[in-house]
Design a protein around this motif. Structure first.
Motif, PDB file in Angstrom:
ATOM      1  N   ARG A 178      -9.850 -23.617 -60.881  1.00 25.89           N
ATOM      2  CA  ARG A 178      -8.419 -23.744 -61.282  1.00 25.89           C
ATOM      3  C   ARG A 178      -7.944 -22.875 -62.367  1.00 25.89           C
ATOM      4  O   ARG A 178      -6.779 -22.205 -62.567  1.00 25.89           O
ATOM      5  N   SER A 233     -16.197 -22.496 -49.661  1.00 22.73           N
ATOM      6  CA  SER A 233     -16.253 -23.799 -49.471  1.00 22.73           C
ATOM      7  C   SER A 233     -17.793 -24.321 -49.311  1.00 22.73           C
ATOM      8  O   SER A 233     -18.564 -24.379 -48.207  1.00 22.73           O
ATOM      9  N   ASP A 243      -9.994 -32.494 -52.650  1.00 21.26           N
ATOM     10  CA  ASP A 243     -10.831 -31.057 -53.251  1.00 21.26           C
ATOM     11  C   ASP A 243     -12.317 -31.004 -52.909  1.00 21.26           C
ATOM     12  O   ASP A 243     -13.064 -29.995 -53.165  1.00 21.26           O
ATOM     13  N   LYS A 277     -10.825 -24.588 -49.286  1.00 19.36           N
ATOM     14  CA  LYS A 277     -11.708 -24.369 -50.695  1.00 19.36           C
ATOM     15  C   LYS A 277     -12.710 -25.572 -50.821  1.00 19.36           C
ATOM     16  O   LYS A 277     -13.045 -25.709 -51.877  1.00 19.36           O
ATOM     17  N   VAL A 278     -12.466 -26.680 -49.901  1.00 16.87           N
ATOM     18  CA  VAL A 278     -13.097 -27.967 -50.121  1.00 16.87           C
ATOM     19  C   VAL A 278     -14.697 -27.810 -50.446  1.00 16.87           C
ATOM     20  O   VAL A 278     -15.405 -27.079 -49.816  1.00 16.87           O
ATOM     21  N   VAL A 317     -14.563 -27.622 -59.645  1.00 16.78           N
ATOM     22  CA  VAL A 317     -13.024 -27.099 -59.154  1.00 16.78           C
ATOM     23  C   VAL A 317     -12.203 -27.229 -60.349  1.00 16.78           C
ATOM     24  O   VAL A 317     -11.264 -26.404 -60.463  1.00 16.78           O
ATOM     25  N   ASN A 334      -8.212 -28.012 -46.393  1.00 18.06           N
ATOM     26  CA  ASN A 334      -8.360 -27.365 -47.578  1.00 18.06           C
ATOM     27  C   ASN A 334      -9.347 -26.429 -47.594  1.00 18.06           C
ATOM     28  O   ASN A 334     -10.688 -26.685 -47.704  1.00 18.06           O
ATOM     29  N   VAL A 377      -8.458 -33.965 -59.802  1.00 18.14           N
ATOM     30  CA  VAL A 377      -9.320 -33.511 -58.521  1.00 18.14           C
ATOM     31  C   VAL A 377      -9.208 -34.640 -57.574  1.00 18.14           C
ATOM     32  O   VAL A 377      -9.667 -35.719 -57.979  1.00 18.14           O
TER      33      VAL A 377
END
Length: 237
Positions: free
Chosen positions: A229, A177, A102, A140-141, A225, A138, A21
């Motif tokens: 995933r 996010s 991330d 999805k940060v 995170v 990103n 990450v």
């Protein structure tokens, strides 16, 4: 064929779990020259996460008065004397595009108040520009914004920024996010006794306070995170 497909999916889950990450600690001198970063690293180590993260950033310094934990990743984006306004305008896009973090955790605005003489609304606008750049790099940060530590003279603009942050977060956070707050403010318990003689930077006691407020938020974000995933990779198989 089914077993092969199952094996592929399982392999993707393992790979997702093993992928580090990427975490960016963003700020000014309160990030660069103080000692809360290694204290947070100790928390991540205690949580079993240190080997699963990659701290990213163009800086890699640590003050000699700070204890350096074993394996401590020193990369960060703490820049002494820099303002949120200038970072938002000139730097953040390049930093996040090159690293694709991330998670970004940041405390910025003290220099905007003390040096730039900017208003609370201007600083909050800079925050908006910062997260726009982060999400462009990103989508999805995950973002952790710190309420500012106080100055010894209790600057009214610092307090106004802190008062405005919750409403700003409620407007800007998204399910994709999310933004959460690490409350490092006077209202949360940061006192003048936690400041150095300059009235701006945290002393050892202040560093401990920052680590206590920021560390658990980072631990949760990292776990989120990793969990995301695993879910995405398991379905992709």
């Amino acid at each position: 064929m089914l077993l092969q497909k199952f094996g592929l999916a399982a392999g993707l889950v393992v790979a997702a779990s093993a992928q580090k990450v990427k975490l960016m600690l963003l700020g000014d001198s309160i990030t660069e020259i103080t000692c809360w970063r290694p204290l947070v690293w100790n928390q991540l180590t205690s949580a079993g996460l240190a080997s699963n993260i990659d701290l990213v950033g163009s800086m890699s310094d640590l003050q000699s008065n700070c204890q350096k934990p074993s394996g401590f990743d020193m990369n960060h984006e703490g820049h002494s004397g820099w303002q949120a306004y200038d970072i938002a305008k000139n730097n953040i896009a390049g930093w996040v595009q090159s690293t694709k973090p991330d998670i970004v955790q940041f405390m910025l605005g003290t220099n905007d108040v003390n040096i730039g003489k900017r208003s609370a609304s201007s600083i909050l606008d800079s925050y908006t520009s910062l997260i726009t750049a982060m999400r462009a790099a990103n989508p999805k940060v995950k973002i952790i914004i710190d309420k500012l530590i106080p100055t010894s003279w209790s600057d009214a603009t610092v307090e106004a920024v802190n008062t405005g942050i919750p409403n700003w977060v409620s407007q800007k956070t998204t399910s994709q996010s999310p933004i959460v707050i690490a409350d490092c403010s006077r209202a949360a318990g940061f006192t003048n006794a936690m400041l150095r003689s300059d009235g701006v930077h945290p002393n050892d006691q202040g560093d401990q306070f920052l680590a206590k407020q920021i560390g658990p938020k980072l631990v949760q974000a990292i776990k989120d995170v990793q969990a995301g995933r695993k879910v995405r990779k398991s379905f992709s198989g």
